[in-house]
Design a protein around this motif. Sequence first.
Motif, mmCIF file in Angstrom:
data_model
loop_
_atom_site.group_PDB
_atom_site.id
_atom_site.type_symbol
_atom_site.label_atom_id
_atom_site.label_comp_id
_atom_site.label_asym_id
_atom_site.label_seq_id
_atom_site.Cartn_x
_atom_site.Cartn_y
_atom_site.Cartn_z
ATOM 1 N N GLY A 105 25.131 61.963 -30.094
ATOM 2 C CA GLY A 105 24.825 62.872 -29.000
ATOM 3 C C GLY A 105 24.895 64.340 -29.381
ATOM 4 N N GLU A 106 25.016 64.622 -30.682
ATOM 5 C CA GLU A 106 25.057 66.015 -31.134
ATOM 6 C C GLU A 106 23.770 66.369 -31.866
ATOM 7 O OE1 GLU A 106 28.504 67.515 -33.224
ATOM 8 O OE2 GLU A 106 29.745 65.943 -32.318
ATOM 9 N N ARG A 107 23.176 67.493 -31.450
ATOM 10 C CA ARG A 107 21.953 68.011 -32.082
ATOM 11 C C ARG A 107 20.869 66.945 -32.204
ATOM 12 N NH1 ARG A 107 24.520 72.121 -36.570
ATOM 13 N NH2 ARG A 107 25.797 73.221 -35.063
ATOM 14 N N ILE A 108 20.578 66.325 -31.078
ATOM 15 C CA ILE A 108 19.553 65.286 -31.007
ATOM 16 C C ILE A 108 18.225 65.950 -30.662
ATOM 17 C CG2 ILE A 108 18.857 63.146 -29.867
ATOM 18 C CD1 ILE A 108 21.472 62.962 -31.570
ATOM 19 N N THR A 109 17.196 65.684 -31.458
ATOM 20 C CA THR A 109 15.877 66.238 -31.203
ATOM 21 C C THR A 109 15.234 65.449 -30.075
ATOM 22 O OG1 THR A 109 15.681 66.855 -33.520
ATOM 23 C CG2 THR A 109 13.642 66.812 -32.223
ATOM 24 N N SER A 110 14.817 66.165 -29.040
ATOM 25 C CA SER A 110 14.270 65.517 -27.855
ATOM 26 C C SER A 110 13.236 66.424 -27.201
ATOM 27 C CB SER A 110 15.408 65.220 -26.871
ATOM 28 O OG SER A 110 14.925 64.569 -25.723
ATOM 29 N N ALA A 111 12.398 65.818 -26.375
ATOM 30 C CA ALA A 111 11.409 66.589 -25.622
ATOM 31 C C ALA A 111 12.127 67.509 -24.643
ATOM 32 C CB ALA A 111 10.474 65.644 -24.868
ATOM 33 N N ALA A 112 11.601 68.711 -24.486
ATOM 34 C CA ALA A 112 12.201 69.693 -23.582
ATOM 35 C C ALA A 112 11.322 69.887 -22.357
ATOM 36 C CB ALA A 112 12.393 71.023 -24.306
ATOM 37 N N SER A 113 11.948 69.873 -21.198
ATOM 38 C CA SER A 113 11.222 70.134 -19.959
ATOM 39 C C SER A 113 10.910 71.625 -19.865
ATOM 40 C CB SER A 113 12.081 69.714 -18.762
ATOM 41 O OG SER A 113 13.218 70.558 -18.674
ATOM 42 N N ALA A 114 10.046 71.970 -18.928
ATOM 43 C CA ALA A 114 9.718 73.384 -18.710
ATOM 44 C C ALA A 114 10.974 74.156 -18.328
ATOM 45 C CB ALA A 114 8.651 73.515 -17.634
ATOM 46 N N GLY A 115 11.826 73.564 -17.503
ATOM 47 C CA GLY A 115 13.074 74.218 -17.096
ATOM 48 C C GLY A 115 14.002 74.450 -18.273
ATOM 49 N N LYS A 116 14.089 73.479 -19.165
ATOM 50 C CA LYS A 116 14.937 73.623 -20.354
ATOM 51 C C LYS A 116 14.386 74.730 -21.246
ATOM 52 C CE LYS A 116 18.272 72.164 -23.062
ATOM 53 N NZ LYS A 116 19.668 72.201 -22.671
ATOM 54 N N CYS A 117 13.054 74.784 -21.405
ATOM 55 C CA CYS A 117 12.434 75.846 -22.212
ATOM 56 C C CYS A 117 12.768 77.218 -21.642
ATOM 57 C CB CYS A 117 10.930 75.652 -22.295
ATOM 58 S SG CYS A 117 10.424 74.258 -23.314
ATOM 59 N N ARG A 118 12.672 77.352 -20.308
ATOM 60 C CA ARG A 118 13.004 78.631 -19.680
ATOM 61 C C ARG A 118 14.464 78.988 -19.928
ATOM 62 N NH1 ARG A 118 9.551 76.668 -15.795
ATOM 63 N NH2 ARG A 118 11.219 75.825 -14.512
ATOM 64 N N ALA A 119 15.354 77.998 -19.795
ATOM 65 C CA ALA A 119 16.791 78.248 -19.987
ATOM 66 C C ALA A 119 17.095 78.691 -21.413
ATOM 67 C CB ALA A 119 17.585 76.993 -19.643
ATOM 68 N N LEU A 120 16.316 78.186 -22.366
ATOM 69 C CA LEU A 120 16.523 78.532 -23.772
ATOM 70 C C LEU A 120 15.719 79.760 -24.192
ATOM 71 C CD1 LEU A 120 16.480 74.957 -25.351
ATOM 72 C CD2 LEU A 120 18.474 76.425 -24.976
ATOM 73 N N ILE A 122 12.430 79.900 -24.390
ATOM 74 C CA ILE A 122 11.251 79.485 -25.160
ATOM 75 C C ILE A 122 10.022 79.674 -24.283
ATOM 76 C CG2 ILE A 122 10.087 77.534 -26.272
ATOM 77 C CD1 ILE A 122 12.894 76.360 -26.816
ATOM 78 N N ASP A 123 9.065 80.437 -24.782
ATOM 79 C CA ASP A 123 7.825 80.673 -24.048
ATOM 80 C C ASP A 123 6.801 79.642 -24.497
ATOM 81 O OD1 ASP A 123 5.957 81.819 -22.380
ATOM 82 O OD2 ASP A 123 5.342 83.320 -23.860
ATOM 83 N N ALA A 124 6.779 78.510 -23.802
ATOM 84 C CA ALA A 124 5.880 77.415 -24.174
ATOM 85 C C ALA A 124 4.636 77.447 -23.300
ATOM 86 C CB ALA A 124 6.590 76.076 -24.013
ATOM 87 N N PRO A 125 3.454 77.327 -23.911
ATOM 88 C CA PRO A 125 2.223 77.270 -23.107
ATOM 89 C C PRO A 125 2.221 76.037 -22.207
ATOM 90 C CG PRO A 125 1.738 77.319 -25.489
ATOM 91 C CD PRO A 125 3.204 77.229 -25.336
ATOM 92 N N ALA A 126 1.598 76.137 -21.062
ATOM 93 C CA ALA A 126 1.523 75.014 -20.121
ATOM 94 C C ALA A 126 0.946 73.787 -20.820
ATOM 95 C CB ALA A 126 0.680 75.396 -18.920
ATOM 96 N N GLY A 127 1.576 72.676 -20.628
ATOM 97 C CA GLY A 127 1.104 71.423 -21.201
ATOM 98 C C GLY A 127 1.479 71.195 -22.650
ATOM 99 N N ALA A 128 2.153 72.158 -23.269
ATOM 100 C CA ALA A 128 2.535 72.015 -24.677
ATOM 101 C C ALA A 128 3.712 71.055 -24.809
ATOM 102 C CB ALA A 128 2.910 73.368 -25.268
ATOM 103 N N ALA A 129 3.728 70.299 -25.881
ATOM 104 C CA ALA A 129 4.860 69.428 -26.186
ATOM 105 C C ALA A 129 5.884 70.255 -26.961
ATOM 106 C CB ALA A 129 4.403 68.236 -27.014
ATOM 107 N N VAL A 130 7.047 70.415 -26.379
ATOM 108 C CA VAL A 130 8.102 71.207 -27.003
ATOM 109 C C VAL A 130 9.295 70.300 -27.260
ATOM 110 C CG1 VAL A 130 9.650 73.175 -26.735
ATOM 111 C CG2 VAL A 130 7.332 73.277 -25.809
ATOM 112 N N TYR A 131 9.835 70.402 -28.457
ATOM 113 C CA TYR A 131 11.015 69.617 -28.829
ATOM 114 C C TYR A 131 12.128 70.567 -29.226
ATOM 115 C CZ TYR A 131 7.792 65.727 -28.855
ATOM 116 O OH TYR A 131 6.867 64.793 -28.477
ATOM 117 N N VAL A 132 13.339 70.244 -28.813
ATOM 118 C CA VAL A 132 14.495 71.057 -29.146
ATOM 119 C C VAL A 132 15.636 70.148 -29.571
ATOM 120 C CG1 VAL A 132 13.885 72.917 -27.552
ATOM 121 C CG2 VAL A 132 15.377 71.074 -26.772
#
Length: 197
Positions: A105-120, A122-132
């Motif tokens: 459960g530490e530093r697991i690469t996973s898909a990021a929601s739009a809300g998670k991107c905003r919290a971090l 990260i300026d992700a384009p709409a519809g982009a697949a973002v992993y964090v």
Amino acid sequence: IGYDFDAEMFACGQSPLCVEVDRLVRSGVVVVVAAGNTGYGEIAAQPRVTKVGLSNTINDPGNARLAITVGATHRDSPHTYGVSFFSSKGPTGDGRLKPDLVAPGERITSAASAGKCRALGIDAPAGAAVYVDDSGTSLAAPHVSGAIAAFLSIRPEFIQRPEDVKRIFLESATSLGRERYFEGHGLVDLMRAIQSV
């Protein structure tokens, strides 16, 4: 949908969410939940404030008796580093052994929601697949869910037998050699679970 256990509101494992989780398990569904990330905090000692691991910090619905409650470990070296500092620790408020299992459960690469991107930030384009990379028991619980799904795909006779599935996974877990209220029965082990039946 989890939240901190509050003994002033409900008896441990008896909150509306825990009651519904137990009812869902009794109806034939395996329920895997995150233990919570409240296992580390500050306490005041005579000379100073110190940071320590905190017991009795399992969050609801992890306090549900029939749920498979999952704590977090290091991603690559769980036997070396043990249970993650933030992972909520048992016992439950009424003295039961929880978490049931631990998983990476530490530093697991996973898909990021739009809300998670905003919290971090990260300026992700709409519809982009973002992993964090993220950490938490919510990243550990899916490892156990996936292992159980894989198990049920080759052992379909255990479908709608959630208490048997829980027993198999708890009995086949690999101990990390840590305190039972930190690691529960140990690290999830799919191969041992499959071989045990």
